[in-house]
Design a protein around this motif. Structure first.
Motif, PDB file in Angstrom:
ATOM      1  N   TRP A  36       2.363   4.198   3.303  1.00  0.00           N
ATOM      2  CA  TRP A  36       3.095   3.920   1.799  1.00  0.00           C
ATOM      3  C   TRP A  36       2.808   5.076   0.844  1.00  0.00           C
ATOM      4  CZ3 TRP A  36       5.312  -0.691   0.395  1.00  0.00           C
ATOM      5  CH2 TRP A  36       5.428  -1.627   0.997  1.00  0.00           C
ATOM      6  N   PHE A  37       3.891   5.363   0.270  1.00  0.00           N
ATOM      7  CA  PHE A  37       4.021   6.388  -0.845  1.00  0.00           C
ATOM      8  C   PHE A  37       4.379   5.774  -2.177  1.00  0.00           C
ATOM      9  CE2 PHE A  37       3.536  10.295   1.831  1.00  0.00           C
ATOM     10  CZ  PHE A  37       3.557   9.810   3.002  1.00  0.00           C
ATOM     11  N   ARG A  38       4.286   6.715  -3.171  1.00  0.00           N
ATOM     12  CA  ARG A  38       4.960   6.163  -4.438  1.00  0.00           C
ATOM     13  C   ARG A  38       5.444   7.220  -5.177  1.00  0.00           C
ATOM     14  NH1 ARG A  38      -1.067   4.516  -7.320  1.00  0.00           N
ATOM     15  NH2 ARG A  38      -1.622   6.587  -7.663  1.00  0.00           N
ATOM     16  N   GLN A  39       6.342   7.141  -5.955  1.00  0.00           N
ATOM     17  CA  GLN A  39       6.999   8.110  -6.928  1.00  0.00           C
ATOM     18  C   GLN A  39       6.985   7.473  -8.407  1.00  0.00           C
ATOM     19  OE1 GLN A  39      10.474   9.945  -5.393  1.00  0.00           O
ATOM     20  NE2 GLN A  39      10.227  11.627  -6.747  1.00  0.00           N
ATOM     21  N   ALA A  49      -1.396   5.428   1.144  1.00  0.00           N
ATOM     22  CA  ALA A  49      -2.193   4.662   2.465  1.00  0.00           C
ATOM     23  C   ALA A  49      -1.222   4.863   3.635  1.00  0.00           C
ATOM     24  CB  ALA A  49      -2.551   3.402   2.034  1.00  0.00           C
ATOM     25  N   ALA A  50      -2.009   4.954   4.800  1.00  0.00           N
ATOM     26  CA  ALA A  50      -1.352   4.852   5.996  1.00  0.00           C
ATOM     27  C   ALA A  50      -2.065   3.955   7.008  1.00  0.00           C
ATOM     28  CB  ALA A  50      -1.250   6.276   6.524  1.00  0.00           C
ATOM     29  N   ILE A  51      -1.503   3.674   8.022  1.00  0.00           N
ATOM     30  CA  ILE A  51      -2.093   2.936   9.024  1.00  0.00           C
ATOM     31  C   ILE A  51      -1.724   3.119  10.369  1.00  0.00           C
ATOM     32  CG2 ILE A  51      -0.601   1.000   8.771  1.00  0.00           C
ATOM     33  CD1 ILE A  51      -2.902  -0.911   9.110  1.00  0.00           C
ATOM     34  N   SER A  52      -2.710   3.160  11.227  1.00  0.00           N
ATOM     35  CA  SER A  52      -2.211   3.324  12.787  1.00  0.00           C
ATOM     36  C   SER A  52      -1.325   2.322  13.442  1.00  0.00           C
ATOM     37  CB  SER A  52      -3.662   3.715  13.723  1.00  0.00           C
ATOM     38  OG  SER A  52      -4.312   2.068  13.688  1.00  0.00           O
ATOM     39  N   TRP A  53      -0.948   2.557  14.791  1.00  0.00           N
ATOM     40  CA  TRP A  53       0.230   1.755  15.299  1.00  0.00           C
ATOM     41  C   TRP A  53      -0.840   0.371  15.566  1.00  0.00           C
ATOM     42  CZ3 TRP A  53      -0.954  -0.587  19.788  1.00  0.00           C
ATOM     43  CH2 TRP A  53      -2.005  -0.043  20.672  1.00  0.00           C
ATOM     44  N   SER A  54      -2.121   0.193  15.620  1.00  0.00           N
ATOM     45  CA  SER A  54      -2.603  -0.923  15.827  1.00  0.00           C
ATOM     46  C   SER A  54      -3.166  -1.597  14.833  1.00  0.00           C
ATOM     47  CB  SER A  54      -3.808  -0.301  16.943  1.00  0.00           C
ATOM     48  OG  SER A  54      -4.701   0.034  16.442  1.00  0.00           O
ATOM     49  N   GLY A  55      -3.398  -0.939  13.601  1.00  0.00           N
ATOM     50  CA  GLY A  55      -3.957  -1.445  12.609  1.00  0.00           C
ATOM     51  C   GLY A  55      -5.537  -0.987  12.471  1.00  0.00           C
ATOM     52  N   ALA A  97       7.184   3.884   4.745  1.00  0.00           N
ATOM     53  CA  ALA A  97       7.595   4.835   5.725  1.00  0.00           C
ATOM     54  C   ALA A  97       7.154   4.549   7.144  1.00  0.00           C
ATOM     55  CB  ALA A  97       7.348   6.267   5.166  1.00  0.00           C
ATOM     56  N   ALA A  98       7.851   5.192   8.248  1.00  0.00           N
ATOM     57  CA  ALA A  98       7.670   4.874   9.426  1.00  0.00           C
ATOM     58  C   ALA A  98       7.807   6.202  10.335  1.00  0.00           C
ATOM     59  CB  ALA A  98       8.261   3.543  10.006  1.00  0.00           C
ATOM     60  N   SER A  99       6.917   6.508  11.181  1.00  0.00           N
ATOM     61  CA  SER A  99       6.819   7.481  12.046  1.00  0.00           C
ATOM     62  C   SER A  99       6.647   7.233  13.421  1.00  0.00           C
ATOM     63  CB  SER A  99       5.876   8.732  11.809  1.00  0.00           C
ATOM     64  OG  SER A  99       5.871   9.531  12.723  1.00  0.00           O
ATOM     65  N   ALA A 100       7.590   7.494  14.350  1.00  0.00           N
ATOM     66  CA  ALA A 100       7.528   7.170  15.870  1.00  0.00           C
ATOM     67  C   ALA A 100       6.334   8.162  16.564  1.00  0.00           C
ATOM     68  CB  ALA A 100       8.957   7.231  16.447  1.00  0.00           C
ATOM     69  N   LEU A 101       6.039   9.266  15.949  1.00  0.00           N
ATOM     70  CA  LEU A 101       5.123  10.324  16.422  1.00  0.00           C
ATOM     71  C   LEU A 101       3.794   9.884  16.508  1.00  0.00           C
ATOM     72  CD1 LEU A 101       7.195  13.354  15.443  1.00  0.00           C
ATOM     73  CD2 LEU A 101       7.251  12.351  17.653  1.00  0.00           C
ATOM     74  N   GLY A 106      -1.516   8.555   9.752  1.00  0.00           N
ATOM     75  CA  GLY A 106      -2.595   8.987   8.987  1.00  0.00           C
ATOM     76  C   GLY A 106      -2.035  10.148   8.012  1.00  0.00           C
ATOM     77  N   SER A 107      -1.010  10.742   8.455  1.00  0.00           N
ATOM     78  CA  SER A 107      -0.113  11.825   7.623  1.00  0.00           C
ATOM     79  C   SER A 107       0.003  11.473   6.123  1.00  0.00           C
ATOM     80  CB  SER A 107       0.929  12.197   8.211  1.00  0.00           C
ATOM     81  OG  SER A 107       1.392  13.319   7.443  1.00  0.00           O
ATOM     82  N   SER A 108      -0.264  12.347   5.107  1.00  0.00           N
ATOM     83  CA  SER A 108      -0.071  12.369   3.935  1.00  0.00           C
ATOM     84  C   SER A 108       1.125  12.981   3.342  1.00  0.00           C
ATOM     85  CB  SER A 108      -1.145  12.608   3.061  1.00  0.00           C
ATOM     86  OG  SER A 108      -1.708  13.927   3.151  1.00  0.00           O
TER      87      SER A 108
END
Length: 126
Positions: A36-39, A49-55, A97-101, A106-108
């Motif tokens: 999650w990002f905000r502007q 905030a961010a979360i791994s694929w498994s949570g 936002a989503a990333s397949a990599l 956890g990337s900011s």
């Protein structure tokens, strides 16, 4: 192509709570790292905030740590952010936002995410 749709934004008084949801479609949601990002108006997009694929692993910006909680339900293809003790400075458009990599977990950095939703407005009044 992954599509992300946020919901749950709105107007809330300072000290209140909101829960944002982000529904994903068109991809393998359970394998994606999510964020999650905000502007805010006139400011750059910032990490929330961010979360791994498994949570099982979560990451937070210092500004929201202890107040926001990110979670996901892979069976529902949905990621959430529970926002408590909201402050006027939390006012912004919130994006998921989503990333397949796997290395993006956890990337900011916004640049590491491949897919973005359209955003949902959160306004916190004082």
């Amino acid at each position: 192509q992954v599509q992300l749709v946020e919901s749950g934004g709105g107007l809330v008084q300072a000290g209140g709570s909101l829960r944002l949801s982000c529904l994903a479609s068109g991809g393998s949601f359970s394998s994606y790292a999510m964020g999650w990002f905000r502007q805010a108006a006139g400011k750059e997009r910032e990490f929330v905030a961010a979360i791994s694929w498994s949570g099982g692993r979560t990451y937070y910006a210092d500004s929201v740590k202890g107040r926001f909680t990110i979670s996901r339900d892979n069976a529902k293809n949905t990621v959430y952010v529970q926002m408590n003790s909201l402050k006027p400075e939390d006012t912004a458009v919130y994006y998921c936002a989503a990333s397949a990599l796997p290395e993006s977990e956890g990337s900011s950095w916004a640049e590491t995410y491949d897919y973005w939703g359209q955003g949902t407005q959160v306004t916190v009044s004082s």
